[in-house]
Design a protein around this motif. Structure first.
Motif, PDB file in Angstrom:
ATOM      1  N   VAL A 246      27.784 -17.643  -3.108  1.00 23.69           N
ATOM      2  CA  VAL A 246      28.712 -17.669  -4.252  1.00 23.69           C
ATOM      3  C   VAL A 246      28.595 -18.995  -4.994  1.00 23.69           C
ATOM      4  CG1 VAL A 246      31.133 -17.575  -4.946  1.00 23.69           C
ATOM      5  CG2 VAL A 246      30.301 -16.079  -3.117  1.00 23.69           C
ATOM      6  N   ASP A 247      28.515 -20.087  -4.234  1.00 25.94           N
ATOM      7  CA  ASP A 247      28.481 -21.413  -4.845  1.00 25.94           C
ATOM      8  C   ASP A 247      27.215 -21.616  -5.679  1.00 25.94           C
ATOM      9  OD1 ASP A 247      29.878 -23.810  -5.249  1.00 25.94           O
ATOM     10  OD2 ASP A 247      28.618 -24.860  -3.808  1.00 25.94           O
ATOM     11  N   VAL A 248      26.060 -21.201  -5.140  1.00 30.42           N
ATOM     12  CA  VAL A 248      24.796 -21.377  -5.870  1.00 30.42           C
ATOM     13  C   VAL A 248      24.785 -20.527  -7.134  1.00 30.42           C
ATOM     14  CG1 VAL A 248      22.305 -21.043  -5.787  1.00 30.42           C
ATOM     15  CG2 VAL A 248      23.483 -22.056  -3.827  1.00 30.42           C
ATOM     16  N   LEU A 249      25.269 -19.296  -7.052  1.00 31.43           N
ATOM     17  CA  LEU A 249      25.261 -18.428  -8.228  1.00 31.43           C
ATOM     18  C   LEU A 249      26.303 -18.862  -9.250  1.00 31.43           C
ATOM     19  CD1 LEU A 249      24.701 -14.914  -6.630  1.00 31.43           C
ATOM     20  CD2 LEU A 249      23.039 -16.516  -7.548  1.00 31.43           C
ATOM     21  N   ASN A 250      27.378 -19.452  -8.778  1.00 28.41           N
ATOM     22  CA  ASN A 250      28.422 -19.927  -9.683  1.00 28.41           C
ATOM     23  C   ASN A 250      28.041 -21.256 -10.338  1.00 28.41           C
ATOM     24  OD1 ASN A 250      30.900 -19.336 -10.859  1.00 28.41           O
ATOM     25  ND2 ASN A 250      32.030 -20.602  -9.416  1.00 28.41           N
ATOM     26  N   ARG A 251      27.211 -22.066  -9.632  1.00 28.66           N
ATOM     27  CA  ARG A 251      26.810 -23.390 -10.149  1.00 28.66           C
ATOM     28  C   ARG A 251      25.296 -23.584 -10.025  1.00 28.66           C
ATOM     29  NH1 ARG A 251      29.893 -28.107  -7.434  1.00 28.66           N
ATOM     30  NH2 ARG A 251      29.353 -27.050  -5.484  1.00 28.66           N
ATOM     31  N   PRO A 252      24.506 -22.702 -10.643  1.00 28.05           N
ATOM     32  CA  PRO A 252      23.046 -22.817 -10.489  1.00 28.05           C
ATOM     33  C   PRO A 252      22.486 -24.118 -11.038  1.00 28.05           C
ATOM     34  CG  PRO A 252      23.593 -21.242 -12.224  1.00 28.05           C
ATOM     35  CD  PRO A 252      24.866 -21.574 -11.519  1.00 28.05           C
ATOM     36  N   GLU A 253      23.056 -24.598 -12.153  1.00 27.10           N
ATOM     37  CA  GLU A 253      22.543 -25.838 -12.747  1.00 27.10           C
ATOM     38  C   GLU A 253      22.845 -27.051 -11.875  1.00 27.10           C
ATOM     39  OE1 GLU A 253      20.733 -26.545 -15.589  1.00 27.10           O
ATOM     40  OE2 GLU A 253      20.363 -24.393 -15.676  1.00 27.10           O
ATOM     41  N   PHE A 254      23.969 -27.026 -11.184  1.00 29.85           N
ATOM     42  CA  PHE A 254      24.306 -28.116 -10.270  1.00 29.85           C
ATOM     43  C   PHE A 254      23.272 -28.222  -9.159  1.00 29.85           C
ATOM     44  CE2 PHE A 254      26.384 -29.301  -6.220  1.00 29.85           C
ATOM     45  CZ  PHE A 254      26.742 -30.605  -6.520  1.00 29.85           C
ATOM     46  N   TYR A 255      22.889 -27.058  -8.604  1.00 33.70           N
ATOM     47  CA  TYR A 255      21.918 -27.069  -7.504  1.00 33.70           C
ATOM     48  C   TYR A 255      20.506 -27.380  -8.001  1.00 33.70           C
ATOM     49  CZ  TYR A 255      25.289 -25.648  -4.015  1.00 33.70           C
ATOM     50  OH  TYR A 255      26.351 -25.652  -3.144  1.00 33.70           O
TER      51      TYR A 255
ATOM     52  N   ARG B  37      17.078  -7.310  -4.209  1.00 36.19           N
ATOM     53  CA  ARG B  37      18.108  -8.066  -4.923  1.00 36.19           C
ATOM     54  C   ARG B  37      19.437  -7.344  -4.979  1.00 36.19           C
ATOM     55  NH1 ARG B  37      13.858  -7.239  -8.467  1.00 36.19           N
ATOM     56  NH2 ARG B  37      14.069  -5.502  -9.924  1.00 36.19           N
ATOM     57  N   ILE B  38      19.428  -6.053  -4.651  1.00 38.12           N
ATOM     58  CA  ILE B  38      20.684  -5.298  -4.637  1.00 38.12           C
ATOM     59  C   ILE B  38      21.663  -5.893  -3.625  1.00 38.12           C
ATOM     60  CG2 ILE B  38      20.023  -3.596  -2.877  1.00 38.12           C
ATOM     61  CD1 ILE B  38      21.365  -1.471  -4.743  1.00 38.12           C
ATOM     62  N   ASN B  39      21.122  -6.626  -2.627  1.00 37.75           N
ATOM     63  CA  ASN B  39      21.987  -7.256  -1.625  1.00 37.75           C
ATOM     64  C   ASN B  39      22.866  -8.348  -2.230  1.00 37.75           C
ATOM     65  OD1 ASN B  39      20.817  -5.649   0.340  1.00 37.75           O
ATOM     66  ND2 ASN B  39      19.281  -7.179   0.884  1.00 37.75           N
ATOM     67  N   TYR B  40      22.466  -8.864  -3.402  1.00 44.75           N
ATOM     68  CA  TYR B  40      23.245  -9.914  -4.065  1.00 44.75           C
ATOM     69  C   TYR B  40      24.217  -9.352  -5.100  1.00 44.75           C
ATOM     70  CZ  TYR B  40      20.317 -13.682  -2.164  1.00 44.75           C
ATOM     71  OH  TYR B  40      19.678 -14.575  -1.339  1.00 44.75           O
ATOM     72  N   GLU B  41      24.170  -8.038  -5.320  1.00 50.11           N
ATOM     73  CA  GLU B  41      24.920  -7.475  -6.439  1.00 50.11           C
ATOM     74  C   GLU B  41      26.418  -7.667  -6.320  1.00 50.11           C
ATOM     75  OE1 GLU B  41      24.886  -3.560  -8.538  1.00 50.11           O
ATOM     76  OE2 GLU B  41      22.736  -3.781  -8.249  1.00 50.11           O
ATOM     77  N   GLU B  42      26.934  -7.537  -5.116  1.00 51.62           N
ATOM     78  CA  GLU B  42      28.386  -7.661  -4.920  1.00 51.62           C
ATOM     79  C   GLU B  42      28.858  -9.040  -5.366  1.00 51.62           C
ATOM     80  OE1 GLU B  42      31.863  -9.204  -3.040  1.00 51.62           O
ATOM     81  OE2 GLU B  42      29.901  -9.605  -2.140  1.00 51.62           O
ATOM     82  N   VAL B  43      28.112 -10.083  -4.997  1.00 54.20           N
ATOM     83  CA  VAL B  43      28.478 -11.445  -5.387  1.00 54.20           C
ATOM     84  C   VAL B  43      28.278 -11.635  -6.892  1.00 54.20           C
ATOM     85  CG1 VAL B  43      27.973 -13.896  -5.078  1.00 54.20           C
ATOM     86  CG2 VAL B  43      27.912 -12.356  -3.112  1.00 54.20           C
TER      87      VAL B  43
ATOM     88  N   TYR C  67      29.678 -12.939 -12.190  1.00 54.64           N
ATOM     89  CA  TYR C  67      29.351 -12.547 -13.573  1.00 54.64           C
ATOM     90  C   TYR C  67      29.565 -11.035 -13.680  1.00 54.64           C
ATOM     91  CZ  TYR C  67      26.902 -17.024 -13.220  1.00 54.64           C
ATOM     92  OH  TYR C  67      26.577 -18.346 -13.001  1.00 54.64           O
ATOM     93  N   PRO C  68      30.807 -10.598 -13.887  1.00 53.67           N
ATOM     94  CA  PRO C  68      31.129  -9.172 -13.760  1.00 53.67           C
ATOM     95  C   PRO C  68      30.549  -8.269 -14.836  1.00 53.67           C
ATOM     96  CG  PRO C  68      33.041 -10.414 -14.524  1.00 53.67           C
ATOM     97  CD  PRO C  68      31.990 -11.414 -14.167  1.00 53.67           C
ATOM     98  N   HIS C  69      30.148  -8.820 -15.960  1.00 50.94           N
ATOM     99  CA  HIS C  69      29.770  -7.963 -17.076  1.00 50.94           C
ATOM    100  C   HIS C  69      28.372  -8.281 -17.587  1.00 50.94           C
ATOM    101  CE1 HIS C  69      34.336  -7.791 -17.463  1.00 50.94           C
ATOM    102  NE2 HIS C  69      33.937  -6.647 -16.957  1.00 50.94           N
ATOM    103  N   VAL C  70      27.362  -8.021 -16.753  1.00 55.02           N
ATOM    104  CA  VAL C  70      25.966  -8.212 -17.136  1.00 55.02           C
ATOM    105  C   VAL C  70      25.201  -6.925 -16.869  1.00 55.02           C
ATOM    106  CG1 VAL C  70      23.829  -9.466 -16.681  1.00 55.02           C
ATOM    107  CG2 VAL C  70      26.010 -10.695 -16.687  1.00 55.02           C
ATOM    108  N   ILE C  71      24.605  -6.372 -17.908  1.00 52.87           N
ATOM    109  CA  ILE C  71      23.728  -5.217 -17.759  1.00 52.87           C
ATOM    110  C   ILE C  71      22.353  -5.605 -18.290  1.00 52.87           C
ATOM    111  CG2 ILE C  71      25.490  -3.415 -17.778  1.00 52.87           C
ATOM    112  CD1 ILE C  71      25.046  -3.106 -20.773  1.00 52.87           C
TER     113      ILE C  71
END
Length: 605
Positions: free
Chosen positions: A93-102, A441-447, A452-456
């Motif tokens: 969650v942290d990496v996906l929420n703050r990719p630029e930080f990492y 990558r479907i394993n990451y979909e829930e997170v 980012y709830p609205h990306v298609i």
């Protein structure tokens, strides 16, 4: 022996250049745009696969082109360490929420690592060489604008510059040191070259160059064995996917375009000739380096003592240049020459080392030792500053677009993203591209849905829409939600097709869509298009009923496809054999693996 006075100066060489690297690396990072704005390829694929490594999900590594595995492992290690001390949520969650930080942490860590290694080059080299000679080596990352520009990046080419610094340390310690050792040289060269070749295949010329650093075939054999073992260890997380890497490499060899594109021919001699001309025009210092090596080779051949070592070194440098030019002229981008540029310092050091021992060319040696490195430093600095100045307007435009997205686009609205390597003003674009190189990558979909709830995303050449380039999405359901759908348009994107997909789907349900260009930047051809569904309450109820009926029919059709592919797998021996192998690798039952493969095929057909 060095004179006593020379011991008063080493601290300058030991500390000055590492501090210069630290300053330039931090300056380059803190004054540049976010990675998702200036360039998400390959930064985001490496971030996502670094996350796979950090979570020990090696089976989900989906990027094997370079193959790049050591850099992915390095990213995973940095992610783990940074999360341990600065994490705000669980690691995914942290990496996906703050990719630029990492990504920033990885970039800064590479700067710190380069600075430390350059310090050790000074510390080791000063024991048996003049500090002016050691300075030549320490400045290795400053001799070309491509190398300076890499401090703006977070990619395998930058990691290869770290590998080159390790190579210099090995040569200083076991070849140019007071106590040289061919056995240790062979073993450690193999380890370092295995690391380099596993990072990117364009390090091959340096790998061949290292053969010339050894005096006999016994030690070359040890070097080869060490390199093979090292390479195998470094790519061990993707050994099950090595065929994909092989296909990529042979695709490059067998085609005349970039990344295995173009015509199916090994050599396009007209293109190669034009690219070689471009290489020498773009890099005017290269003929000077070649002439210098030829001069040093003549000097080495005239002196009987230590002739073999010096001749091998000079010939090795020439072979490195020839192979690198040949490889890059076939598929040209100037930064592909980065391994060669990073060896400039070692080449100059080798020439000066030879001339110092010879003692007959003191004036020439002085010019080479003091003038040539200074000229290279001035040229590279001037070019990088000129390049930055010419890019100011373009970078301002990129920053303006990114600022608009941050300030004006609601997180609750949708982004309809076309998976592409091209950067964009929204981080979702970079993440979609990064996950394009993630297996399962479907394993990451829930997170991803949570962060980012609205990306298609679009599917090339089809009207099909997916969540995060993974599971199938229902565009009609998105339209019924009434939320605005944003589409990014740039010259190389197919934004018009994405807009048409939305319009066609809306027309099937008689839903009106308001289309508005909310961001317009003609200079760069960047536009953001907003598509807003127009639904009244009565129409909404009617559409929802129809969607329920269509969804029921769709599910039945999907199940028919799954059943069809399950039977096809069971009745096709070759296919069934492959599925059995995958089931064993994943540790699940054959029936489960057949079902998963059938679902995969049904989703894509």
């Amino acid at each position: 022996m060095k004179s006593r006075t020379s011991f008063l100066k080493p601290t300058i060489s030991i500390w000055f250049v590492p501090l210069a690297i630290l300053f330039w690396g931090l300056y380059a990072y803190f004054t540049s745009l976010p990675f998702y704005v200036k360039g998400c390829d390959p930064e985001y694929p490496y971030l996502i696969n670094g996350l796979n490594c950090a979570c020990l999900k090696f089976g989900q590594i989906g990027h094997t082109d370079h193959p790049g595995t050591p850099f992915q492992l390095y990213n995973g290690l940095v992610i783990r360490i940074v999360h341990l001390f600065a994490g705000k949520d669980r690691i995914v969650v942290d990496v996906l929420n703050r990719p630029e930080f990492y990504l920033g942490a990885i970039s800064v860590s590479l700067t710190l690592l380069a600075s430390v290694l350059v310090y050790f080059i000074g510390r080791i080299g000063i024991k048996s060489h003049r500090f002016t000679n050691v300075l030549i080596l320490q400045f290795s990352l400053f001799y070309h604008p491509v190398l300076l520009d890499l401090f703006n990046r977070c990619n395998p080419d930058r990691f290869l510059s770290i590998v080159t610094l390790l190579l210099i340390i090995v040569l200083l310690k076991f070849l140019f040191g007071e106590r040289s050792s061919q056995l240790r040289l062979a073993v450690w060269l193999g380890v370092v070259m295995g690391l380099g070749f596993a990072t990117k295949i364009n390090y091959l010329p340096v790998l061949i160059f290292s053969l010339f650093m050894l005096k006999n075939w016994k030690h070359r054999g040890i070097y080869t064995a060490s390199g093979l073992v090292s390479f195998t260890v470094f790519i061990s997380p993707i050994l099950g996917k090595f065929q994909e890497f092989k296909r990529f490499v042979f695709g490059i060899i067998g085609h005349d375009g970039l990344y295995g594109s173009g015509d199916a021919r090994v050599f396009n001699f007209e293109m190669i000739a034009n690219n070689i001309k471009t290489i020498f025009t773009t890099n005017p210092e290269l003929p000077i380096i070649i002439a210098l090596l030829l001069f040093a080779l003549v000097v080495a051949l005239r002196k009987p003592e230590n002739r073999k070592e010096s001749v091998l070194f000079m010939v090795g440098c020439m072979v490195l240049i020839f192979i690198q030019l040949f490889m890059v002229s076939k598929h040209y981008k100037n930064y592909y020459l980065a391994p060669l540029f990073s060896i400039y310092g070692l080449m100059l050091f080798g020439v000066v080392f030879l001339l110092d021992k010879n003692g007959s060319y003191r004036k020439v040696t002085a010019v080479i030792k003091y003038s040539l490195p200074a000229i290279l430093l001035l040229l590279s600095t001037r070019q990088i500053l000129a390049g930055n100045a010419s890019q100011v307007e373009f970078k301002n435009d990129q920053a303006e677009a990114a600022q608009f997205v941050r300030d004006q686009i609601d997180r609750d609205d949708y982004w309809f993203v076309e998976p592409t390597w091209e950067s964009g003003p929204q981080v979702e674009n970079a993440l979609v591209y990064g996950f394009s190189y993630c297996a399962d990558r479907i394993n990451y979909e829930e997170v991803l849905h949570r962060v980012y709830p609205h990306v298609i995303t679009s599917v090339e050449g089809r009207d099909q829409v997916r969540f995060w380039h993974s599971s199938d999405a229902s565009l009609d359901t998105v339209l019924v939600s009434g939320k605005t759908i944003h589409v990014l348009s740039t010259p190389s994107r197919q934004a018009a097709r994405l807009v048409d997909v939305v319009k066609r789907t809306a027309a099937q349900y008689n839903i009106a869509v308001a289309v508005d260009t909310i961001f317009n930047q003609p200079g760069t051809g960047t536009f953001i298009i907003a598509l807003t569904p127009q639904l009244d309450p009565n129409q909404l109820e009617s559409v929802q009923k129809r969607l329920m009926m269509d969804d029921s029919e769709s599910q039945a059709e999907f199940q028919r496809k799954v059943d069809y592919y399950s039977n096809e797998i069971r009745n096709t021996p070759e296919w069934l054999s492959l599925v059995k192998e995958k089931a064993e690798n994943k540790g699940i039952s054959l029936d489960s693996m057949i079902y998963l493969d059938a679902v995969y095929m049904a989703e894509r057909n």
